[in-house]
Design a protein around this motif. Structure first.
Motif, PDB file in Angstrom:
ATOM      1  N   THR A  55     -14.416  -1.115 -35.350  1.00 19.62           N
ATOM      2  CA  THR A  55     -14.065  -1.279 -33.937  1.00 19.62           C
ATOM      3  C   THR A  55     -12.787  -2.081 -33.788  1.00 19.62           C
ATOM      4  N   VAL A 104     -12.054   0.581 -29.373  1.00 19.50           N
ATOM      5  CA  VAL A 104     -11.788   1.881 -29.974  1.00 19.50           C
ATOM      6  C   VAL A 104     -12.500   1.912 -31.321  1.00 19.50           C
ATOM      7  N   SER A 105     -13.334   2.935 -31.517  1.00 22.97           N
ATOM      8  CA  SER A 105     -14.051   3.099 -32.787  1.00 22.97           C
ATOM      9  C   SER A 105     -13.875   4.524 -33.282  1.00 22.97           C
ATOM     10  N   PRO A 106     -13.406   4.702 -34.510  1.00 24.16           N
ATOM     11  CA  PRO A 106     -13.358   6.055 -35.057  1.00 24.16           C
ATOM     12  C   PRO A 106     -14.777   6.617 -35.200  1.00 24.16           C
ATOM     13  N   LEU A 155     -11.524   9.305 -31.536  1.00 22.38           N
ATOM     14  CA  LEU A 155     -11.637   7.914 -31.113  1.00 22.38           C
ATOM     15  C   LEU A 155     -12.674   7.783 -30.011  1.00 22.38           C
ATOM     16  N   ILE A 198     -13.853   5.479 -27.114  1.00 28.77           N
ATOM     17  CA  ILE A 198     -13.378   4.390 -26.273  1.00 28.77           C
ATOM     18  C   ILE A 198     -14.588   3.762 -25.592  1.00 28.77           C
ATOM     19  N   ILE A 249      -2.348   0.051 -29.847  1.00 28.51           N
ATOM     20  CA  ILE A 249      -2.853   1.408 -29.940  1.00 28.51           C
ATOM     21  C   ILE A 249      -2.541   2.102 -28.622  1.00 28.51           C
ATOM     22  N   VAL A 270      -3.516   5.551 -26.355  1.00 35.09           N
ATOM     23  CA  VAL A 270      -4.485   6.634 -26.206  1.00 35.09           C
ATOM     24  C   VAL A 270      -4.203   7.348 -24.896  1.00 35.09           C
ATOM     25  N   GLY A 326      -3.387   6.834 -31.322  1.00 31.84           N
ATOM     26  CA  GLY A 326      -3.032   6.289 -32.621  1.00 31.84           C
ATOM     27  C   GLY A 326      -2.311   4.963 -32.481  1.00 31.84           C
ATOM     28  N   PRO A 367      -7.293  11.760 -35.068  1.00 29.79           N
ATOM     29  CA  PRO A 367      -8.533  10.980 -35.140  1.00 29.79           C
ATOM     30  C   PRO A 367      -9.429  11.230 -33.935  1.00 29.79           C
ATOM     31  N   ASN A 402     -15.083  10.133 -25.758  1.00 33.02           N
ATOM     32  CA  ASN A 402     -14.415  10.662 -26.933  1.00 33.02           C
ATOM     33  C   ASN A 402     -12.984  11.013 -26.539  1.00 33.02           C
TER      34      ASN A 402
END
Length: 186
Positions: A116, A66-68, A17, A19, A44, A46, A37, A15, A32
């Motif tokens: 988010t 965290v937003s995809p 992600l 931040i 989560i 990271v 995950g 993914p 980025n």
């Protein structure tokens, strides 16, 4: 036949992600991160090295979001990954993103990213670059929900990172239904 490559940081899908944190002066910051995950039911993990502005921010505030990243925001998502907040403190302005304060943690929610995860810092290990966050809320823009109130992946259009080809890709067609397809072999 297989070809061996030795140890690599290859995993699919990976993914993309974004931040979100606040700088010391209260301006929102984004980076980025592709290595992350879900690691527990409400956690989560990271990988974020200690030289990032984001690291100083989440350590001082005790929170992050965290937003995809999405197909529509691929240019801005890549920009916040290749531009350091140490060099450009207000990089969100250049990215064209707008932020609101999360109602759950001391971190920003980006209007342009439809999902988010609001997280509290649970732990951070600088040696391994491992940030673990407790997920305290997930918010989703209603524009990407279907008629049943669930996320419509086609409307959402999250992107993934191809670590071998160094490209961003979208997800493909449905090929089966989780927790159902395997029943055909019972």
């Amino acid at each position: 036949m297989r070809k061996d490559f030795g140890p690599k940081t290859w995993l699919y899908p990976m993914p993309v992600l974004i931040i979100g944190t606040y700088n010391e002066n209260g301006t929102p910051n984004a980076m980025n991160a592709a290595w992350g995950g879900i690691s527990e039911e409400n956690e989560i993990t990271v990988c974020v090295s200690d030289d990032h502005k984001t690291t100083a921010n989440f350590l001082s505030r005790g929170a992050f979001t965290v937003s995809p990243a999405t197909r529509e925001e691929v240019v801005a998502a890549d920009f916040v990954g290749i531009t350091s907040g140490n060099d450009l403190p207000d990089k969100l302005q250049k990215a064209g993103w707008h932020a609101e304060k999360s109602a759950f943690v001391d971190a920003p929610v980006f209007d342009e990213l439809p999902m988010t995860l609001a997280c509290r810092v649970k732990s951070y290990d600088a040696e391994s670059c491992r940030l673990i966050g407790e997920i305290v809320n997930v918010s989703v823009d209603t524009a990407v929900l279907d008629e049943k109130g669930k996320i419509d992946i086609d409307k959402f259009s999250p992107i993934v990172y191809d670590p071998v080809g160094h490209t961003y890709r979208t997800l493909g067609a449905v090929v089966g239904h989780a927790f159902s397809e395997g029943k055909k072999l019972k």
